[in-house]
Design a protein around this motif. Structure first.
Motif, mmCIF file in Angstrom:
data_model
loop_
_atom_site.group_PDB
_atom_site.id
_atom_site.type_symbol
_atom_site.label_atom_id
_atom_site.label_comp_id
_atom_site.label_asym_id
_atom_site.label_seq_id
_atom_site.Cartn_x
_atom_site.Cartn_y
_atom_site.Cartn_z
ATOM 1 N N ASP A 152 10.530 -2.440 0.013
ATOM 2 C CA ASP A 152 11.357 -3.784 0.486
ATOM 3 C C ASP A 152 10.958 -4.878 -0.486
ATOM 4 O O ASP A 152 11.685 -5.723 -1.047
ATOM 5 N N GLN A 153 9.833 -4.378 -1.131
ATOM 6 C CA GLN A 153 9.544 -5.581 -2.379
ATOM 7 C C GLN A 153 10.357 -5.438 -3.518
ATOM 8 O O GLN A 153 10.761 -6.334 -4.098
ATOM 9 N N LYS A 154 10.647 -4.205 -4.038
ATOM 10 C CA LYS A 154 11.541 -3.713 -5.095
ATOM 11 C C LYS A 154 13.121 -4.414 -4.483
ATOM 12 O O LYS A 154 13.656 -5.164 -5.187
ATOM 13 N N GLU A 155 13.267 -4.098 -3.598
ATOM 14 C CA GLU A 155 14.772 -4.323 -2.847
ATOM 15 C C GLU A 155 14.810 -6.147 -2.778
ATOM 16 O O GLU A 155 15.595 -6.673 -3.212
ATOM 17 N N GLY A 156 13.698 -6.656 -2.279
ATOM 18 C CA GLY A 156 13.747 -8.209 -2.070
ATOM 19 C C GLY A 156 13.832 -8.875 -3.646
ATOM 20 O O GLY A 156 14.723 -9.993 -3.642
ATOM 21 N N MET A 157 12.990 -8.355 -4.601
ATOM 22 C CA MET A 157 13.250 -8.999 -5.598
ATOM 23 C C MET A 157 14.286 -8.522 -6.619
ATOM 24 O O MET A 157 14.949 -9.456 -7.199
ATOM 25 N N THR A 158 14.709 -7.456 -6.175
ATOM 26 C CA THR A 158 16.181 -7.247 -6.981
ATOM 27 C C THR A 158 17.305 -8.104 -6.508
ATOM 28 O O THR A 158 18.274 -8.368 -7.005
ATOM 29 N N ALA A 159 17.256 -7.813 -5.012
ATOM 30 C CA ALA A 159 18.356 -8.886 -4.281
ATOM 31 C C ALA A 159 18.318 -10.103 -4.953
ATOM 32 O O ALA A 159 19.397 -10.789 -5.256
ATOM 33 N N PHE A 160 17.266 -10.886 -4.976
ATOM 34 C CA PHE A 160 16.950 -12.063 -5.646
ATOM 35 C C PHE A 160 17.763 -12.377 -6.772
ATOM 36 O O PHE A 160 18.521 -13.242 -7.294
ATOM 37 N N VAL A 161 17.467 -11.340 -8.043
ATOM 38 C CA VAL A 161 17.943 -11.361 -8.991
ATOM 39 C C VAL A 161 19.380 -11.206 -9.138
ATOM 40 O O VAL A 161 20.175 -11.947 -10.107
ATOM 41 N N ASP A 162 19.903 -10.245 -8.078
ATOM 42 C CA ASP A 162 21.450 -9.977 -8.089
ATOM 43 C C ASP A 162 22.046 -10.930 -7.177
ATOM 44 O O ASP A 162 23.402 -10.824 -7.019
ATOM 45 N N LYS A 163 21.447 -12.108 -6.812
ATOM 46 C CA LYS A 163 21.950 -13.068 -5.974
ATOM 47 C C LYS A 163 22.546 -12.700 -4.710
ATOM 48 O O LYS A 163 23.921 -12.920 -4.391
#
Ligand code: HXC
Length: 257
Positions: free
Chosen positions: A238-249
């Motif tokens: 979920d850390q990877k997902e959360g930070m990726t989701a932020f970058v992907d808006k």
């Protein structure tokens, strides 16, 4: 499960637990405790449930431990059974939970509210530790949690006089996170719970654990504890997902892993 003194409903990822002994203003007898322990353990064990709200009625969150149940008990009974020890099972809940308090939260009722991760209060809420008027004292953590929450001056005054504190003073003093109109209490609490339920589940547990550590540890040790847990979260999907989701808006899509 079918309970006698509480109602449990699942609303999406939020569990709503309602104290339901209206005839005794939700006084907390041993059945209530047994049932709450069961309901909270079921909540903690259910991966689909991410936040819990504990509430009472409009008139009373809970008017205390059940005085009629305690009246005849002697020291040996209380000590032998380690009376109230069971509440530690409720406070051992790892996932977040909120107390939504309207009306009376007195004695054990105030103490249970303070066991929550935080309190949302209706403007009708009245908090107090009136046990001294019964010739006893808080027994479910009130002398400690109230003092941590609002400081010695007010905690001592409340325990020694047994007076009630209204919602506005409770918010000003740091006992409650937020005060809302009584009619909106449940909706506001459920909305806040949904917000928490939408977060990465392991991050929610870690955030709770580290804030609670502030009550158990010195500053340097607590900061070290926080940093290690923070590092640990970098081992989660979920850390990877959360930070990726932020970058992907886009919003995060959590797996709880
Ligand atoms: C058992 C309780 C109760 C309690 C209320 N009731 N509080 N029964 N234990 N803690 C019952 C009443 O006996 C009454 O039952 C019914 O609920 C309705 O209450 P009333 O008093 O008639 O209502 P009202 O006049 O509106 O007054 C509300 C109140 C008052 C101000 C909240 O009920 C009150 O002062 N309650 C006790 C508050 C208290 O002292 N709490 C601390 C408990 S000790 P009947 O059958 O007559 O209709 C505690 C200890 C923790 O929590 C650890 C250390 C021991």
């Amino acid at each position: 499960a079918n309970y006698e003194t509480i109602l449990v409903e699942k609303k999406g990822a939020v569990t709503l637990v309602t104290l339901n002994r209206p005839q005794a203003l939700n006084a907390l007898n041993s059945t209530v405790l047994t049932e709450l322990i069961d309901a909270f353990a079921a909540y903690d064990a259910d991966p689909g449930q991410r936040c819990l709200v504990l509430t009472g009625s409009e008139k009373a969150f809970a008017a205390g431990a059940d005085i009629k149940e305690m009246q005849a008990q002697g020291f040996a009974d209380m000590y032998a059974s380690d009376f109230f020890k069971g509440w530690e099972k409720v406070t051992a809940t790892r996932k977040p939970w909120i107390a939504a308090v309207g009306g009376f939260a007195l004695g054990g009722g105030c103490e249970v509210a303070m066991m929550a991760d935080f309190i949302i209060a209706a403007d009708s809420a009245k908090f107090g530790q009136p046990e001294i008027k019964l010739g006893v004292s808080p027994g479910m953590g009130g002398s400690q949690r109230l003092t941590w929450a609002i400081g010695k001056a007010k905690a001592m005054e409340m325990c020694l006089t047994g007076r009630m504190m209204g919602a506005e003073e409770a918010e000003r003093s740091g006992l409650v996170a937020k005060v809302v109109p009584a009619a909106d209490l449940l909706n506001e609490a459920l909305k806040t719970a949904e917000t928490i339920a939408s977060m990465a589940p392991l991050a929610a547990i870690a955030n709770k654990e580290m804030v609670n550590a502030a009550f158990e540890m010195g500053l340097a040790q607590g900061i070290n504890f926080e940093r290690r847990l923070f590092h640990g979260l970098f081992g989660t999907e979920d850390q990877k997902e959360g930070m990726t989701a932020f970058v992907d808006k886009r919003p995060g899509n959590w797996t709880g892993r």
